[in-house]
Scaffold this active site. Structure first.
Site, mmCIF file in Angstrom:
data_model
loop_
_atom_site.group_PDB
_atom_site.id
_atom_site.type_symbol
_atom_site.label_atom_id
_atom_site.label_comp_id
_atom_site.label_asym_id
_atom_site.label_seq_id
_atom_site.Cartn_x
_atom_site.Cartn_y
_atom_site.Cartn_z
ATOM 1 N N CYS A 264 1.948 6.393 29.539
ATOM 2 C CA CYS A 264 0.629 5.766 29.365
ATOM 3 C C CYS A 264 -0.554 6.715 29.518
ATOM 4 C CB CYS A 264 0.478 4.609 30.348
ATOM 5 S SG CYS A 264 1.552 3.241 29.938
ATOM 6 N N LEU B 281 -5.461 9.035 44.454
ATOM 7 C CA LEU B 281 -6.160 10.278 44.799
ATOM 8 C C LEU B 281 -5.141 11.281 45.351
ATOM 9 C CD1 LEU B 281 -9.455 8.904 46.426
ATOM 10 C CD2 LEU B 281 -9.235 10.100 44.232
HETATM 11 C C1 UDX Z 1 0.436 3.753 34.603
HETATM 12 C C2 UDX Z 1 -0.552 2.751 35.230
HETATM 13 O O1 UDX Z 1 -0.530 2.894 36.658
HETATM 14 C C3 UDX Z 1 -0.202 1.333 34.815
HETATM 15 O O2 UDX Z 1 -1.183 0.440 35.315
HETATM 16 C C4 UDX Z 1 -0.167 1.266 33.281
HETATM 17 O O3 UDX Z 1 0.226 -0.023 32.861
HETATM 18 C C5 UDX Z 1 0.802 2.298 32.711
HETATM 19 O O4 UDX Z 1 0.451 3.604 33.197
HETATM 20 P P1 UDX Z 1 2.922 4.581 35.115
HETATM 21 O O5 UDX Z 1 2.626 5.630 34.105
HETATM 22 O O6 UDX Z 1 4.172 3.816 34.997
HETATM 23 O O7 UDX Z 1 1.732 3.508 35.159
HETATM 24 O O8 UDX Z 1 2.953 5.241 36.580
HETATM 25 P P2 UDX Z 1 1.863 5.654 37.699
HETATM 26 O O9 UDX Z 1 2.391 5.244 39.009
HETATM 27 O O10 UDX Z 1 0.518 5.185 37.349
HETATM 28 O O11 UDX Z 1 1.917 7.257 37.631
HETATM 29 C C6 UDX Z 1 1.550 7.986 36.463
HETATM 30 C C7 UDX Z 1 1.547 9.469 36.762
HETATM 31 O O12 UDX Z 1 0.495 9.795 37.656
HETATM 32 C C8 UDX Z 1 2.834 9.981 37.426
HETATM 33 O O13 UDX Z 1 3.190 11.223 36.850
HETATM 34 C C9 UDX Z 1 2.438 10.154 38.879
HETATM 35 O O14 UDX Z 1 3.173 11.152 39.527
HETATM 36 C C10 UDX Z 1 0.970 10.559 38.749
HETATM 37 N N1 UDX Z 1 0.157 10.248 39.933
HETATM 38 C C11 UDX Z 1 -0.053 8.961 40.299
HETATM 39 C C12 UDX Z 1 -0.426 11.280 40.645
HETATM 40 O O15 UDX Z 1 -0.260 12.463 40.311
HETATM 41 N N2 UDX Z 1 -1.217 10.966 41.726
HETATM 42 C C13 UDX Z 1 -1.467 9.690 42.106
HETATM 43 O O16 UDX Z 1 -2.216 9.491 43.089
HETATM 44 C C14 UDX Z 1 -0.845 8.649 41.388
#
Ligand code: UDX
Length: 443
Positions: free
Chosen positions: A269, A259
């Site tokens: 992904c 969040l």
């Molecule tokens: C994601 C999923 O978390 C994982 O379970 C799946 O297997 C692959 O996709 P990943 O893309 O490696 O993993 O990173 P993640 O930590 O999930 O972040 C993805 C994006 O969301 C990033 O750009 C991050 O900055 C953003 N994010 C994440 C937010 O903007 N806010 C958040 O609260 C969490």
């Protein structure tokens, strides 16, 4: 089953970290790739990408002969008992998943199994639309091997949930393991491979396992877009969206994670998987207003960050802007779908001059974009003499920049924080003009 050997087709984040985890748990593993230099480097313990902890483990496992690399799928399958398909399924222009590597590897598995007498389990780990394992992989393997599923070989779907930047931790400590099984015997083999893992394991239908991955990624992306939508509402009322989401996340039916409002989600992904399931749904005439909105919010959020920049300093023409962080998140050199791209594009369009710094991802970013960007070797170099700093990815060394550094290096100490990296009140108290996503920018 003690001496099971594992072939992993694909040497990306999922393939390589799975190979490391399996071999660390005592299963000799071979990871394949279509790029010869990657296989050669793997033999020297050099990973094909930056990911914390991978290089050390790789060296250790290669040295003791538990993990090796190859460019020959057929040979790798032939020398093993279980094959995991971990190839990429990137987006096609219409948003759907490109399954060409899935078909290629399924064919190679079939060719290898033709010459094998022993029982072999084929496991799809790549993110694939429901039906792919049974309607594409299965018939390809049967066609090229002349063998029959259940009788001669087993079939499973075992999605992977690891996060880049945390891939080693996640592959050793998953929240759950999903085993989609064609029959009990194949599922038992996977259950055995994961016997040391104490997390919940669910065994289900193969199609359900395939969809669990899309549904999980879509829901996580929805949480982020939801927080981002609220960040814009919060800004209008001068409310801190992080306070709001902290209060929301304490509800036991929800969860405080994912969040964190920011300038949007990137990576290999979320954007790809939400687009793929949305396109798939459209093709079967199912409406997806939630997923449409999740992606739309993710498009407008980086542009909103530029609006905040404009509110902070007025016209951007001729302004020198230090952009800190180019990767889609910290601890990775991956720039796929990074929000740095739309942000920098828009800033350049508005006449700004960009100085960019990232601890690991600058080379990949430079290769991807053809934009007038000056790449800096340190954050100090990026900040020195710039009109303001924009934070896109909150690496630890970027988080550790102090108010005095901003004041010492920037022309005017203005920080626009796209990841809510800093303690806003502290920076403001120390004389930095702080603006952030979902922050009280008007106060
Ligand atoms: C994601 C999923 O978390 C994982 O379970 C799946 O297997 C692959 O996709 P990943 O893309 O490696 O993993 O990173 P993640 O930590 O999930 O972040 C993805 C994006 O969301 C990033 O750009 C991050 O900055 C953003 N994010 C994440 C937010 O903007 N806010 C958040 O609260 C969490």
């Amino acid at each position: 089953m003690d001496k099971l050997k594992i072939a992993i087709l694909g040497m990306g984040y999922v393939g390589l970290t799975s190979g490391i985890a399996f071999s660390k748990h005592g299963f000799k593993s071979i990871c394949t790739t279509t790029t010869r230099s990657k296989a050669v480097n793997l033999a020297k313990g050099i990973p094909p990408f930056y990911e914390p902890g991978v290089e050390e483990l790789l060296k250790e496992l290669v040295n003791v002969g538990m993990l090796s690399g190859s460019v020959n799928n057929v040979e790798a399958v032939d020398q093993s008992d279980v094959t995991f398909i971990c190839v990429g399924t990137p987006s096609l222009p219409d948003g759907s998943a490109d399954l060409s590597s899935i078909r290629d590897t399924a064919r190679d598995i079939g060719i290898a199994l033709k010459e094998k007498d022993s029982y072999h389990v084929v496991v799809a780990k790549s993110t694939i639309p429901p039906g792919t394992t049974e309607e594409i992989i299965l018939p390809f393997v049967e066609k090229y091997s002349g063998k029959q599923v259940d009788r001669d070989f087993g079939l499973c779907m075992n999605p992977e949930f690891l996060r880049q930047g945390e891939a080693v931790h996640d592959s050793f400590n998953p929240d759950r393991i999903v085993i989609g099984q064609h029959d009990k015997r194949s599922g038992d083999v996977l259950e055995y491979i994961y016997r040391d893992y104490t997390c919940s394991k669910i065994r289900c239908d193969i199609k359900a396992a395939e969809l669990i991955k899309y549904a999980a990624n879509s829901l996580l992306a929805t949480k982020i877009s939801f927080a981002n939508e609220f960040s814009r509402i919060c800004e209008k009322f001068n409310i801190d969206v992080y306070e709001v989401m902290r209060g929301v996340g304490l509800d036991f039916r929800l969860n405080p994670r994912f969040l964190d409002a920011g300038c949007g989600f990137g990576g290999s992904c979320f954007p790809k998987d939400v687009s793929a399931i949305k396109t798939l749904a459209k093709n079967i005439e199912v409406e997806t207003p939630i997923l449409d909105a999740v992606l739309y919010t993710n498009e407008i959020q980086p542009l909103h960050l530029v609006e905040i920049v404009r509110d902070a300093v007025g016209s951007l023409k001729g302004k020198i802007i230090a952009v800190l962080g180019l990767s889609f998140k910290p601890n990775t050199d991956d720039i796929r779908a990074t929000r740095a791209l739309p942000i920098i594009k828009k800033l350049v369009e508005e006449g700004a001059k960009i100085r960019a710094y990232d601890p690991k991802a600058a080379t990949n970013f430079k290769r991807l974009v053809d934009l007038p960007v000056e790449y800096c070797d340190t954050w100090e170099e990026g900040l020195r003499g710039a009109d303001l700093a924009v934070v896109q990815s909150d690496w630890k060394e970027i988080r550790d920049i102090k108010a005095e550094d901003f004041k010492r290096l920037l022309k005017n100490p203005v920080v626009v924080d796209g990841r809510r990296t800093y303690d806003a009140n502290l920076l403001k108290a120390q004389g930095v003009r702080y603006y952030g996503i979902g922050w009280k920018n008007k106060a």
